[in-house]
Design an enzyme around this catalytic site. Structure first.
Site, PDB file in Angstrom:
ATOM      1  CB  SER A 145      -0.940  -0.071   1.292  1.00 47.52           C
ATOM      2  OG  SER A 145      -1.512   1.207   1.583  1.00 47.52           O
ATOM      3  CE1 TYR A 158      -5.372  -1.721   4.271  1.00 46.04           C
ATOM      4  CE2 TYR A 158      -3.873   0.183   4.094  1.00 46.04           C
ATOM      5  CZ  TYR A 158      -4.575  -0.842   3.400  1.00 46.04           C
ATOM      6  OH  TYR A 158      -4.660  -1.040   1.981  1.00 46.04           O
TER       7      TYR A 158
END
Length: 253
Positions: A145, A158
């Site tokens: 990410s 996350y």
């Protein structure tokens, strides 16, 4: 020597393949010739993806497992291996996100995000990696990410999990490269998916993000297909432990 981007005769397992990035990656691998085992968190969740792949004239199978459950994740790996006898390409895409200020972030949500995003990637890589090592051939592609590089806002679990994905990618590459198993990651930029819907709906944040993307647009899930095919194919035989950003130039700015 001609470059070989073809995946004919290969079998891939893609988690989180019911929609969004996972579905796009499964379709991209199928278009390049792979048989794809599509996994999602619920039974019948990948029916649409399987139908799309079969419409291409390729073989596809659907499995399901709760990636927050270690035993279920291990069973998923074994089921996938049993379908065609081997998994040549593992794409650890399945993931989840939870948004809350760090001071109010529920511990149970922290645990769930970590279990789904990093624990499952390790378990699947461990089980399937053993068979790849035995055959001296394999490709593992983790989905990282932009938050593998930065901290984000109100997504501490996350962010931690995606930093961990980057580290796991390098750790496995270090151990398994000698066995001709390449472990790499794709770090998607800001892609239009369910996971980023809250950002898309926030006009201020969306505008800030767009201003930083040289491509001047949010990415689409299909923008990731080329990177996945490259990392899954023999064309990337000497690429290992790398995190490939597909971000429209976001990190450059």
């Amino acid at each position: 020597m001609a470059l070989n981007f073809q995946l004919n005769g290969k079998t891939a397992l893609v988690t989180g393949a019911s929609r969004g990035i996972g579905q796009a990656l499964a379709l991209g691998l199928a278009q390049s010739g792979a048989t794809v085992v599509c996994a999602s968190s619920r039974a019948s969740g990948c029916d649409d993806t399987v139908e799309k792949i079969k419409a291409l004239g390729k073989d596809a199978y659907a499995l399901s497992a709760d990636l927050s459950d270690a035993a279920a994740t291990e069973s998923l790996a074994k089921e996938a291996l049993a379908i065609t006898g081997c998994i040549d390409i593992l794409v650890n895409n399945g993931g989840t996100i939870y948004r809350a200020p760090a001071t109010e972030f529920p511990l149970e949500q922290w645990k769930n995000v970590m279990q789904v995003n990093i624990d499952s990637a390790f378990i699947l890589s461990q089980v399937i990696g053993k068979s790849m090592i035995a055959r001296k051939c394999g490709k593992i592609i983790n989905i990282a990410s932009m938050l593998s590089y930065s901290g984000g806002i109100t997504v501490p679990a996350y962010t931690a999990s995606k930093h961990a994905i980057a580290g796991l990618t390098k750790a496995l590459a270090n151990e398994w490269g000698q066995h001709n198993v390449q472990v790499n990651a794709i770090a998607p930029g800001y892609i239009r998916t369910d996971n980023t819907q809250a950002l898309q709906d926030d006009n201020e944040r969306s505008s800030e993000i767009l201003k930083r993307i040289p491509a001047n647009r949010w990415g689409e899930a299909e923008d990731l297909q080329g990177a996945a095919v490259f990392l899954a194919s023999d064309a990337s035989a000497y690429v290992n432990g790398h995190i490939l950003a597909v971000d429209g130039g976001f990190l450059a700015r």
